[in-house]
Design a protein around this motif. Structure first.
Motif, PDB file in Angstrom:
ATOM      1  N   UNK A 285       0.838  -1.192   0.000  1.00 57.63           N
ATOM      2  CA  UNK A 285       0.000   0.000   0.000  1.00 57.63           C
ATOM      3  C   UNK A 285       0.875   1.244   0.000  1.00 57.63           C
ATOM      4  N   UNK A 286       0.837   1.989  -1.087  1.00 59.69           N
ATOM      5  CA  UNK A 286       1.661   3.187  -1.236  1.00 59.69           C
ATOM      6  C   UNK A 286       1.045   4.394  -0.530  1.00 59.69           C
ATOM      7  N   UNK A 287      -0.260   4.346  -0.292  1.00 61.54           N
ATOM      8  CA  UNK A 287      -1.004   5.533   0.158  1.00 61.54           C
ATOM      9  C   UNK A 287      -0.369   6.263   1.338  1.00 61.54           C
ATOM     10  N   UNK A 288       0.054   5.581   2.412  1.00 61.51           N
ATOM     11  CA  UNK A 288       0.642   6.329   3.527  1.00 61.51           C
ATOM     12  C   UNK A 288       1.885   7.128   3.137  1.00 61.51           C
ATOM     13  N   UNK A 289       2.714   6.569   2.267  1.00 60.53           N
ATOM     14  CA  UNK A 289       3.945   7.237   1.852  1.00 60.53           C
ATOM     15  C   UNK A 289       3.635   8.464   0.987  1.00 60.53           C
ATOM     16  N   UNK A 336      -0.570  22.741  11.252  1.00 57.70           N
ATOM     17  CA  UNK A 336      -1.664  22.466  10.323  1.00 57.70           C
ATOM     18  C   UNK A 336      -1.442  21.289   9.381  1.00 57.70           C
ATOM     19  N   UNK A 337      -0.222  20.801   9.255  1.00 61.76           N
ATOM     20  CA  UNK A 337       0.032  19.743   8.267  1.00 61.76           C
ATOM     21  C   UNK A 337       0.413  18.422   8.933  1.00 61.76           C
ATOM     22  N   UNK A 338       1.522  18.400   9.640  1.00 62.12           N
ATOM     23  CA  UNK A 338       2.009  17.139  10.207  1.00 62.12           C
ATOM     24  C   UNK A 338       0.983  16.473  11.132  1.00 62.12           C
ATOM     25  N   UNK A 339       0.254  17.225  11.977  1.00 59.22           N
ATOM     26  CA  UNK A 339      -0.682  16.554  12.892  1.00 59.22           C
ATOM     27  C   UNK A 339      -1.808  15.792  12.212  1.00 59.22           C
ATOM     28  N   UNK A 340      -2.141  16.127  10.953  1.00 64.44           N
ATOM     29  CA  UNK A 340      -3.252  15.419  10.307  1.00 64.44           C
ATOM     30  C   UNK A 340      -2.764  14.416   9.250  1.00 64.44           C
ATOM     31  N   UNK A 341      -1.467  14.127   9.236  1.00 66.11           N
ATOM     32  CA  UNK A 341      -0.927  13.080   8.364  1.00 66.11           C
ATOM     33  C   UNK A 341      -0.964  11.755   9.115  1.00 66.11           C
ATOM     34  N   UNK A 343      -0.153   7.875  10.347  1.00 69.62           N
ATOM     35  CA  UNK A 343       1.146   7.213  10.523  1.00 69.62           C
ATOM     36  C   UNK A 343       1.614   6.513   9.248  1.00 69.62           C
ATOM     37  N   UNK A 344       2.921   6.484   9.082  1.00 71.42           N
ATOM     38  CA  UNK A 344       3.550   5.827   7.934  1.00 71.42           C
ATOM     39  C   UNK A 344       4.466   4.732   8.467  1.00 71.42           C
ATOM     40  N   UNK A 345       4.442   3.531   7.884  1.00 71.04           N
ATOM     41  CA  UNK A 345       5.270   2.436   8.397  1.00 71.04           C
ATOM     42  C   UNK A 345       6.741   2.823   8.519  1.00 71.04           C
ATOM     43  N   UNK A 346       7.306   2.551   9.685  1.00 70.19           N
ATOM     44  CA  UNK A 346       8.741   2.730   9.935  1.00 70.19           C
ATOM     45  C   UNK A 346       9.221   4.152   9.644  1.00 70.19           C
ATOM     46  N   UNK A 347       8.372   5.142   9.869  1.00 74.33           N
ATOM     47  CA  UNK A 347       8.722   6.526   9.546  1.00 74.33           C
ATOM     48  C   UNK A 347       8.321   7.447  10.683  1.00 74.33           C
TER      49      UNK A 347
END
Length: 490
Positions: A285-289, A336-341, A343-347
């Motif tokens: 699944x590429x979506x998180x990245x 405004x940006x990072x808090x609504x991203x 989680x990404x595997x191993x990142x």
């Protein structure tokens, strides 16, 4: 000075050169869009693979539907399709001559493109045709099946003009002749780029024959991918540096950062090169990245491009050296940006943003704020407005993103903060400029562009923050407005 061609490669000592036999390469990929990003990314990964002794039946054939690309085709033809890729960091630079491309069909040669698409040896058709090349409605992010280009290809399927019309014609020939379909692989910076490409090709097919559209969706693979490498446009500056520092004369070199990333769904029923051997991440699944990259990196680019451009700051690294703009970027990202991203595997998302800050600040790369500010009508609905929408849905106001939108509006008015003209920098520039002029007195006029803002523009909280920001930009100027935002008093 070494003029780039096959003949003198062995004599070039200032760059890494192909050690594989280019004459023995066989085409396996037809690629649409031979711009700088493709030649600094996909072509480099393939060159690395060929250098390792693997995948020599996966060479690239280039193609384009844009007549404007004809001079590019001629430049590359004159140097046997070779490209010098220069990686630059603050303390070092290195050059690699890549040879993964073995031909480039001249723009407009539809017959030659169709012949390659019908060739069973072509097992992947890849694309870097930019965000604006997918016929996407900005507000709905859905395929625009009524666009005149698509209407033409639907009524002239044997004489297509668009990339998607050509690809569909190639797939139809394969279906009718018992040849397995190729995989269609987008390498453009679009959320869900595989799904977007599938919707474009199947959407065109639907206008021709619903049964054909079902066959496309059921049979053809469209892997999603996330691609990343900062790659500015080539100018005389880059050619001069290459000649001065590397003694190489290349008509169209590519300069880029050393960082690169490619995350790819492993969905290639017709086969694929072993790109995992050269650093490509194959994931289910590429979506998180891609979500992380588009929101944090591309959203960050948009955040600094407009205030920097309005302040007359040319290069991206100069914007990052500006203490106020650097603080503005950090606050918008943190609030405004990072808090609504998600989680990404191993990142670690905080570490990822810190990496982006270092990349933006690379003084050697020569990336320009004008490039980052280009085509906002296509980029804002992908990089900024979705983050605003997610914040609003979570009960957060996102005033920093409202200010980013106001800065874009102020930029499209067509003058800098000092009154210097801003040259047209968007395919929709005339419309944007006129709307920005209306918005000077009526901020809601800008947000009323529903094809860009969708429901976000009608949100009272976002509209109020946008109006305050735009009014401050006109009344107090960019510097004072940024400072008010940073102090929490805007």
């Amino acid at each position: 000075m070494h003029a780039l061609s096959s003949a003198p490669l062995a004599s070039i000592t200032t760059a890494t050169v192909p050690t594989y036999d280019r004459a023995a390469l066989k085409a396996g990929i037809l690629h649409f869009g031979l711009g700088n990003f493709h030649r600094a990314h996909q072509a480099v990964y393939l060159n690395d693979l060929f250098q390792s002794g693997q995948g020599h039946d996966w060479a690239i054939i280039g193609a384009s539907v844009r007549e404007a690309d004809a001079p590019i085709q001629q430049k590359l033809k004159g140097q046997h399709w070779l490209t010098t890729v220069v990686e630059q960091e603050a303390d070092r630079a290195s050059a690699t001559i890549t040879g993964a491309m073995i031909d480039y069909i001249a723009p407009g040669d539809t017959a030659a493109i169709l012949a390659r698409l019908r060739d069973p040896a072509i097992r992947i058709v890849s694309l870097t045709i930019t965000e604006g090349g997918y016929y996407i409605d900005p507000a709905t992010q859905a395929f625009d099946a009524n666009h005149p280009d698509i209407a033409h290809d639907a009524t002239h399927p044997d004489a297509p003009r668009t990339t998607f019309g050509l690809i569909l014609a190639g797939l139809v020939h394969r279906r009718d002749n018992g040849i397995a379909p190729f995989t269609v692989m987008s390498c453009d910076n679009i959320p869900g780029n595989g799904h977007v490409t599938e919707n474009a090709i199947a959407g065109l097919a639907e206008k021709i024959d619903p049964a054909l559209a079902r066959w496309v969706r059921d049979t053809v693979a469209f892997p999603n991918s996330m691609v990343d490498r900062i790659t500015p446009a080539t100018t005389e500056r880059e050619r001069d540096i290459l000649a001065r520092d590397f003694d190489i004369d290349d008509a169209w070199p590519v300069f880029c950062e050393s960082f690169r990333q490619w995350v790819l769904e492993d969905q290639f029923p017709a086969g694929r090169p072993a790109l995992e051997a050269v650093g490509v991440q194959f994931v289910p699944d590429v979506a998180p990245y891609e979500h992380m990259k588009i929101r944090i990196l591309n959203g960050g680019h948009a955040t600094i491009a407009y205030p920097a451009s309005l302040l007359g700051i040319h290069f991206v690294h100069e914007a990052m050296e500006d203490e106020q703009i650097a603080r503005f970027l950090a606050k918008v990202e943190a609030d405004d940006i990072v808090p609504i991203v998600p989680p990404v595997p191993d990142t670690d998302l905080g570490a990822y943003f810190a990496l982006c800050q270092r990349r933006f600040g690379n003084p050697k790369i020569g990336d320009t704020n004008r490039r980052l500010a280009h085509d906002g009508a296509n980029r804002q609905p992908k990089f900024i407005i979705p983050s605003a929408a997610d914040n609003l849905a979570a009960g957060r106001d996102a005033p920093g993103l409202a200010l980013v939108s106001a800065l874009w509006c102020r930029y499209c008015f067509g003058t800098t903060d000092a009154g210097a003209p801003v040259e047209p920098n968007d395919p929709s520039w005339d419309r944007l400029k006129e709307t920005a002029r209306q918005a000077k007195d009526d901020p809601q006029a800008w947000l009323a562009m529903r094809d860009i803002y969708g429901d976000v523009g009608a949100n009272p909280r976002f509209a109020a923050n946008f109006a305050r920001a735009l009014n401050s930009l006109w009344t107090n100027g960019v510097r004072a407005t940024l400072e008010s935002y940073l102090a929490g008093t805007l």
